[in-house]
Design an enzyme around this catalytic site. Structure first.
Site, PDB file in Angstrom:
ATOM      1  N   HIS A  61      -7.067  -6.345  -0.134  1.00 17.50           N
ATOM      2  CA  HIS A  61      -5.974  -5.414   0.111  1.00 17.50           C
ATOM      3  C   HIS A  61      -4.867  -6.051   0.956  1.00 17.50           C
ATOM      4  O   HIS A  61      -3.690  -5.734   0.792  1.00 17.50           O
ATOM      5  CB  HIS A  61      -6.522  -4.151   0.793  1.00 17.50           C
ATOM      6  CG  HIS A  61      -5.597  -2.977   0.715  1.00 17.50           C
ATOM      7  ND1 HIS A  61      -5.134  -2.459  -0.483  1.00 17.50           N
ATOM      8  CD2 HIS A  61      -5.030  -2.217   1.695  1.00 17.50           C
ATOM      9  CE1 HIS A  61      -4.340  -1.437  -0.245  1.00 17.50           C
ATOM     10  NE2 HIS A  61      -4.247  -1.268   1.065  1.00 17.50           N
ATOM     11  N   ASP A 100      -9.542  -6.377  -4.235  1.00 18.98           N
ATOM     12  CA  ASP A 100      -9.094  -5.276  -3.381  1.00 18.98           C
ATOM     13  C   ASP A 100     -10.153  -4.171  -3.383  1.00 18.98           C
ATOM     14  O   ASP A 100     -10.413  -3.568  -4.426  1.00 18.98           O
ATOM     15  CB  ASP A 100      -7.767  -4.729  -3.904  1.00 18.98           C
ATOM     16  CG  ASP A 100      -7.103  -3.745  -2.944  1.00 18.98           C
ATOM     17  OD1 ASP A 100      -7.829  -3.074  -2.173  1.00 18.98           O
ATOM     18  OD2 ASP A 100      -5.863  -3.636  -2.978  1.00 18.98           O
ATOM     19  N   SER A 144       0.836  -1.189   0.000  1.00 21.03           N
ATOM     20  CA  SER A 144       0.000   0.000   0.000  1.00 21.03           C
ATOM     21  C   SER A 144       0.883   1.254   0.000  1.00 21.03           C
ATOM     22  O   SER A 144       1.687   1.442  -0.903  1.00 21.03           O
ATOM     23  CB  SER A 144      -0.956  -0.058   1.201  1.00 21.03           C
ATOM     24  OG  SER A 144      -2.019   0.859   1.066  1.00 21.03           O
TER      25      SER A 144
END
Length: 271
Positions: free
Chosen positions: A252, A224, A119
């Site tokens: 995610h 995601d 991320s």
């Protein structure tokens, strides 16, 4: 390695390999890190937003091959155990994190290393590699995006209020920060990343992507909910020689949910 003058301790992982932990003074702050393994290939793990060694990379610290790799994970400034200082989000906070990450590895004595970024950590890793092409061997990034668009801002606004998150999602962060500080810092992150909308084309790190020279693997979970697939395709398009691996059931946190598959994929790519 733990240098003289650092506060360090030893604990044990579930596989019986020692984990060194300590704080290293870097760029005016004391960064908390953990280190495990004894392999020649050094690998730095970069957490996501508000993330830390404790919350983000348990299965990797435990199970990445300790004979082949030396694995380091750190809490970025203002996150986890790298407090104080309190976290803030100036427009260059990804570049600041990238410099901290590289300078931490230098301080720990690693001349060259690979980076795994989840991320926010993926954007940080890409910036670090673009600015330090002679230091970074390889990159794996997942759940990352190089720019902000209206759809992204809507997704972030939808999760701004952490009181609406499930207890299971809140718990790890509340254990690190406490409920009040977690909510406050998360809102500050939402405000901080929204600032990129005002940059040309909403760029977070688009200008850095053509400068990434090292082999790069982009992983994307097709389920995601936070990062639409077009962001992964954008990264692959603009990073020369990179490749994309899709995980059909991945969300995610695919590296936690499918840790064995993820770790094997990463080990094969790094070798």
């Amino acid at each position: 390695m733990v240098e003289e003058g650092q506060r360090a301790e030893k604990n044990r992982s579930n596989r019986g390999s020692s984990v060194a932990s300590g704080r290293q003074h870097v760029n005016g702050v004391n960064l908390y890190y953990e280190q495990t393994g004894r392999g020649k290939h050094a690998v730095l793990l970069l957490p996501g937003a508000l993330g830390s060694t404790r919350t983000d990379f348990g299965p990797q610290m435990k199970s990445l091959d300790k004979e082949r790799f030396t694995v380091v994970c750190f809490d970025p400034r203002g996150y986890g155990k790298s407090r104080p200082p309190a976290r803030d989000f100036p427009i260059d906070f990804y570049e600041r994190d990238a410099k901290d990450a590289v300078d931490l590895m230098k301080a720990l004595g690693f001349g060259k290393f690979s980076m795994l970024g989840w991320s926010d950590g993926g954007m940080t890793a890409l910036i670090a590699a673009a600015k330090n092409p002679d230091l970074v061997n390889k990159i794996v990034a997942w759940g990352s995006n190089a720019y902000i668009c209206k759809q992204d801002l809507e997704l972030y606004e939808a999760v701004r209020d952490v009181s609406r998150w499930s207890a299971k999602m809140r718990q790890p962060m509340e254990e690190v920060y406490g409920a009040e500080l977690f909510a406050k810092t998360w809102e500050a992150w939402v405000d901080g990343i929204a600032k990129f909308e005002n940059r040309p084309e909403g760029s977070i790190c688009m200008e850095f992507l053509p400068l990434v020279r090292c082999p790069t693997l982009i992983i994307h979970g097709e389920k995601d909910p936070m990062v639409p697939a077009f962001h992964a395709h954008c990264l692959v398009k603009h990073i020369k020689g990179s490749r994309l691996h899709l995980m059909p059931e991945g969300k995610h946190n695919l590296h936690l949910r499918f840790a064995d598959e993820f770790n094997k994929l990463v080990e094969d790519f790094l070798e």
